[in-house]
Enzyme design. Structure first.
Site, PDB file in Angstrom:
ATOM      1  N   SER A 167       0.827  -1.209   0.000  1.00  0.00           N
ATOM      2  CA  SER A 167       0.000   0.000   0.000  1.00  0.00           C
ATOM      3  C   SER A 167       0.858   1.254   0.000  1.00  0.00           C
ATOM      4  O   SER A 167       1.868   1.332   0.711  1.00  0.00           O
ATOM      5  CB  SER A 167      -0.880  -0.028   1.251  1.00  0.00           C
ATOM      6  OG  SER A 167      -1.763   1.054   1.266  1.00  0.00           O
ATOM      7  N   CYS A 218      -9.526  -0.847  19.719  1.00  0.00           N
ATOM      8  CA  CYS A 218     -10.834  -0.337  20.096  1.00  0.00           C
ATOM      9  C   CYS A 218     -11.897  -1.034  19.267  1.00  0.00           C
ATOM     10  O   CYS A 218     -12.071  -0.759  18.088  1.00  0.00           O
ATOM     11  CB  CYS A 218     -10.889   1.162  19.850  1.00  0.00           C
ATOM     12  SG  CYS A 218     -12.127   1.964  20.857  1.00  0.00           S
TER      13      CYS A 218
HETATM   14  C1  LIG Z   1      -2.118  -0.853   6.962  1.00  0.00           C
HETATM   15  C2  LIG Z   1      -2.133  -2.305   6.706  1.00  0.00           C
HETATM   16  C3  LIG Z   1      -3.120  -2.885   5.896  1.00  0.00           C
HETATM   17  C4  LIG Z   1      -4.246  -2.078   5.300  1.00  0.00           C
HETATM   18  O1  LIG Z   1      -3.773  -1.259   4.255  1.00  0.00           O
HETATM   19  P1  LIG Z   1      -4.719  -0.193   3.571  1.00  0.00           P
HETATM   20  O2  LIG Z   1      -3.954   0.255   2.366  1.00  0.00           O
HETATM   21  O3  LIG Z   1      -4.904   0.901   4.565  1.00  0.00           O
HETATM   22  O4  LIG Z   1      -5.999  -0.858   3.211  1.00  0.00           O
HETATM   23  C5  LIG Z   1      -3.052  -4.247   5.664  1.00  0.00           C
HETATM   24  N1  LIG Z   1      -2.073  -4.999   6.182  1.00  0.00           N
HETATM   25  C6  LIG Z   1      -1.112  -4.483   6.956  1.00  0.00           C
HETATM   26  C7  LIG Z   1      -0.041  -5.361   7.504  1.00  0.00           C
HETATM   27  C8  LIG Z   1      -1.114  -3.118   7.252  1.00  0.00           C
HETATM   28  O5  LIG Z   1      -0.166  -2.623   8.036  1.00  0.00           O
END
Ligand SMILES: *Cc1c(COP(=O)(O)O)cnc(C)c1O
Length: 400
Positions: free
Chosen positions: A201, A327
């Site tokens: 991401s 939470c």
């Molecule tokens: C932040 C994160 C996600 C989610 O990513 P997004 O792009 O916000 O949907 C999934 N897996 C891990 C390990 C993350 O740290």
């Protein structure tokens, strides 16, 4: 120095200004739809997407055609797991994952169970690592996918990905990894590691929110998935929908910057992280959660026994960090990751995650050390449990 100091870079990172600069023209002048084939607006957008895609691919050692853009890692996790489950249904219905995965993987696996799949949730050892022998024993002739994350978002613990891939492949099973926290922070090569599918991401690596990717291997073996979003056949039919061109441009630039800068950045950040960790573990009764050896360079998760993490965070007004509590609706649940490492509810609740980033300075680390020491000291001074501990009456109150 800006206060509050941001040490929550595993939740999201600020965007690098160089990324924003590259994105801006694609909102206004260069606004074309990358799928428009009849005019230059479309061609300009498509060219920008191609350029970005090759930087995303290059960062992980993939081919351009192996990158499918998604809205982020959550969608990429869903697409990988559901897409493989649907595509390989005739072969089997069993998936192996692990207890410390992100909710985007765990909740998707729960959905798979509702669809008639079976899922094994491997436990982890006290250091947060899975046991490769246990993984191998869990594989059956119905197993179609092993889904184990690269670096953990709460502890930074890095799984032995290449070894895990080797085990999966020995049994003819595909290997998927959620590498959202690791891509752009440490060198990753999908071929060296034997990865078949990988989610990541942009907003965890100084790019924009709302854009991510799924890597899907095209040879040795050629991996196929069933699309989860239909309509228009974008992204080779695997993820339809008008491409988020500014987001993709930003993602590409973020990957380029990480390719160039991550090695030096990792050295600087691990030195700052170690400074923070060494200072904080000088405080009595503090414990580092998870392996210190197999760990991302910018993360430290520390339990401050006989304190309450949420309370600490509330008093540390100058610091933005996360606690070992999640939470859920009205109540505070102890983190499932820390519980999996064997921590008691109390110890999980007393834990704080420090996640440094590209813009973290030594001055900020010095400030953070002062804030935490003061907050822990204050809370313990007021705590009857701490008083009993100091008097040597511990065993019946509080056991790790
Ligand atoms: C932040 C994160 C996600 C989610 O990513 P997004 O792009 O916000 O949907 C999934 N897996 C891990 C390990 C993350 O740290």
């Amino acid at each position: 120095m800006n206060v509050p100091v941001y040490l929550d870079n595993n939740a999201t990172t600020p965007m690098d200004p160089r990324v924003l600069e590259d994105m801006l023209p694609y909102f206004t002048q260069k606004f074309g739809n990358a799928a428009s084939r009849n005019h230059s607006f479309g061609w300009v957008a498509e060219e920008a997407v191609d350029h970005a895609r090759s930087w995303v691919a290059r960062l992980i050692g993939a081919a351009d055609s192996e990158i499918i853009f998604t809205s982020g890692a959550t969608e990429a996790d869903n697409l990988a797991i559901k897409g493989v489950f649907e595509m390989y249904r005739n072969k089997g219905n069993h998936i192996v994952t692990c207890a410390t995965e992100h909710k985007a993987v765990l909740d998707t696996c729960k959905h798979i169970e509702k669809l008639g799949g079976t899922v094994t949730y491997l436990p982890v050892k006290e250091d947060g690592l899975i046991d490769p022998d246990e993984l191998e024993r869990s594989i059956t002739d119905k197993t179609i996918l092993v889904a184990i994350m690269y670096g953990n978002n709460e502890t930074g613990v890095i799984q032995p990905v290449a070894e895990i891939a080797g085990i999966a492949h020995r049994h003819g099973v595909l290997f998927f990894t959620d590498a959202t926290q690791a891509v752009g922070k440490i060198p990753i090569d999908v071929n060296t590691d034997g990865i078949d599918l990988m989610a990541f991401s942009a907003h965890k690596m100084y790019g924009p929110k709302g854009i991510g990717a799924l890597y899907i291997r095209r040879k040795n073996p050629r991996v196929k998935i069933t699309a989860q979003i239909d309509g228009g056949s974008h992204e080779r039919g695997m993820r339809s929908g008008t491409l988020n061109v500014p987001g993709i441009v930003g993602f590409g630039r973020a990957c380029e910057l990480c390719s160039v800068e991550m090695n030096e950045e990792a050295i600087r950040l691990s030195a700052l992280r170690d400074k923070l960790e060494n200072a904080l573990t000088e405080i009595e009764e503090t414990y580092v959660n998870g392996s210190r050896q197999h760990r991302l360079p910018h993360v430290s998760n520390i339990a401050f026994k006989y304190t309450e993490g949420e309370g600490l965070i509330m008093t540390m007004k100058g610091l933005a960090v996360s606690s070992g509590s999640a939470c859920t609706s009205a109540s505070l649940e102890p983190s499932h990751v820390l519980k999996s490492l064997g921590l008691s509810d109390d110890l999980a609740h007393s834990s704080i995650r420090f996640a440094l980033g590209r813009f973290t300075t030594e001055e900020e680390i010095d400030f953070a050390i002062g804030q935490v020491k003061k907050a822990v000291d204050n809370q313990r001074t007021l705590s009857p449990v701490w008083e009993l501990f100091k008097e040597g009456i511990t065993s019946q109150i509080y056991i790790k």
